[in-house]
Design an enzyme around this catalytic site. Sequence first.
Site, PDB file in Angstrom:
ATOM      1  N   ARG A  15      56.823  -5.390  -0.585  1.00 57.56           N
ATOM      2  CA  ARG A  15      57.133  -5.616   0.824  1.00 57.56           C
ATOM      3  C   ARG A  15      55.851  -5.678   1.642  1.00 57.56           C
ATOM      4  NH1 ARG A  15      62.658  -1.948   1.650  1.00 57.56           N
ATOM      5  NH2 ARG A  15      63.701  -2.870  -0.168  1.00 57.56           N
ATOM      6  N   ARG A  45      55.463   4.637   2.194  1.00 58.59           N
ATOM      7  CA  ARG A  45      55.555   3.233   2.602  1.00 58.59           C
ATOM      8  C   ARG A  45      54.449   2.423   1.927  1.00 58.59           C
ATOM      9  NH1 ARG A  45      58.628   1.277   6.650  1.00 58.59           N
ATOM     10  NH2 ARG A  45      58.998   3.390   7.393  1.00 58.59           N
ATOM     11  N   GLU A  69      64.608   8.743   4.225  1.00 55.80           N
ATOM     12  CA  GLU A  69      65.502   7.829   3.519  1.00 55.80           C
ATOM     13  C   GLU A  69      65.016   7.562   2.098  1.00 55.80           C
ATOM     14  OE1 GLU A  69      66.002   4.005   5.400  1.00 55.80           O
ATOM     15  OE2 GLU A  69      66.639   3.123   3.503  1.00 55.80           O
ATOM     16  N   SER A 101      69.868   3.487   0.461  1.00 51.61           N
ATOM     17  CA  SER A 101      70.674   2.859   1.489  1.00 51.61           C
ATOM     18  C   SER A 101      71.768   2.104   0.735  1.00 51.61           C
ATOM     19  CB  SER A 101      69.773   1.896   2.265  1.00 51.61           C
ATOM     20  OG  SER A 101      70.345   1.564   3.488  1.00 51.61           O
ATOM     21  N   ARG A 113      59.516   7.648  -3.488  1.00 57.30           N
ATOM     22  CA  ARG A 113      59.918   8.672  -2.526  1.00 57.30           C
ATOM     23  C   ARG A 113      60.541   9.872  -3.232  1.00 57.30           C
ATOM     24  NH1 ARG A 113      62.064   5.353   2.879  1.00 57.30           N
ATOM     25  NH2 ARG A 113      60.051   4.325   3.255  1.00 57.30           N
TER      26      ARG A 113
END
Length: 418
Positions: free
Chosen positions: A258, A273, A345, A348, A387
């Site tokens: 990303r 991130r 998070e 999802s 994460r």
Amino acid sequence: MLDIRRIINEKEVFLQAMANRNANLDFDKLSFLDENRRKLLGESETLKARRNAVAAERPKLLKQGQDVSSLKEEMKAVGDRIKAMDDELRNTEEELQGMLLAIPNIPDSSVPVGNDENDNAIIRTVGEPRKFDFEPKPHWEIGEEQGMLDFTRAAKVTGARFTFCRGLGARLERSVFNFMMDTHAKNGYTEIFPPFMVNRASMTGTGQLPKFEDDAFKVVNTDYFLIPTAEVPVTNMYSNEIIEELPQSFCAYSACFRAEAGSAGRDTRGLIRQHQFNKVELVKFTRPEESFEHLELMTKDAERILQLLELPYRVSLLCTGDMGFASAKTYDIEVWMPSYNRYVETSSCSNICDYQSRRLGIRYRPEQGAKPQFAHTLNGSGLAVGRTVAAILENFQTAEGNVNIPKALHPYMGMSGW
RNA sequence: GGAAAGGUGGCUGAGUCCGGUCUAAGGCGCACGACUGGAAAUCGUGUGACGGCUAACCCCGUCCGAGGGUUCGAAUCCCUCCCUUUCCGCCA
């Protein structure tokens, strides 16, 4: 992509949904384009019917020795008009399609209306955040001190937001996604190892394009993109197919890429991130009437990973303003992160309903011989690996600066004898 | 990357040289019916997707890998691209 007929027929529902999502659009233009498309199509088809009829008659007339030169004149003109009309039709369709692609999905009625994450509903909280009798360190400090993570050299070799995992750190990363894959496979998900690059059509089909091209990495000299999630290749597996049997459940490990455009300065330290990260993704194809039930199941399957890893977490239901573009209903699973002193998070899980399958032509037959209908697609992380590793490092750290390993991972870490 | 051969309905497969009852044959599969105590076999009938118009049927249009072009008319001729197979080159 939404059904244009549904948009027109259920105008009020649609406009309210868009308002709840803070999405703007020109309904009148949409409506005009739709009407114009059907008008042009009708005229063009009438002309084509005439052309076909003449083309069928002509050989007979010739055989009878009749003069067909006037017909030929007429048909030449008809052909030109068809061409002009089809050009106009194509332009109208492209414009309509462009607008439809930019319209987000309609939130399910069970989704709370709200603007941002503050309006999300906490569904359940599982496990207690650990009380430390020492000052807990953030995972990047633990990782660097233990020689498990090397951000500095990754920045030298590649750039910001990349990491070398090393030694036990690399082993832990690998253990975590193997554990996730094994657990899901045991629970009925078929394993997939997908391509890490996909073409433009696939990115468009799942909704990453055209709106979010800046978030993707494009491979030069090709029309390929690095996948931002395994959802893209796995959901696209069944594009333009009529699926024989539903439901279908898949789990896929992949690296994810990303660009993180627009997040400069956020979460710059650690594993939270990154431009490249590992993730295990869950994807389901279901019948429409079962999809919301499967969303609950999928969310629980993702939660199971955190339970087995003994990590405290909570589940929240995203409000209309915080949901992803293609989703009709989304649960976020957030793991407790001591250094952030909040939940972060790590998964999802979304029911996309027929939003992707309409774009992609993913269908099934309700009964044998029945007309094909659009299937529903769902996807959810099961889970983000980096994460999860970060959460393990922080939640299982000791006063001495070491890290314990959750029991579930012992076999994977070569600790089965412990 | 180079060369060659290919891509036709759920599958198989003819048609492409030489454009016009291709409105895509035949077979398999599938569905329904007949026959049967029941089944197999056999016989008969039917058998796609998408869109438009419809209350629905009918009807109409599009689809022979994708996109353009030539033509009154394209599965068929021309161009570009994609994919598959085989051989060569390179390679984990």
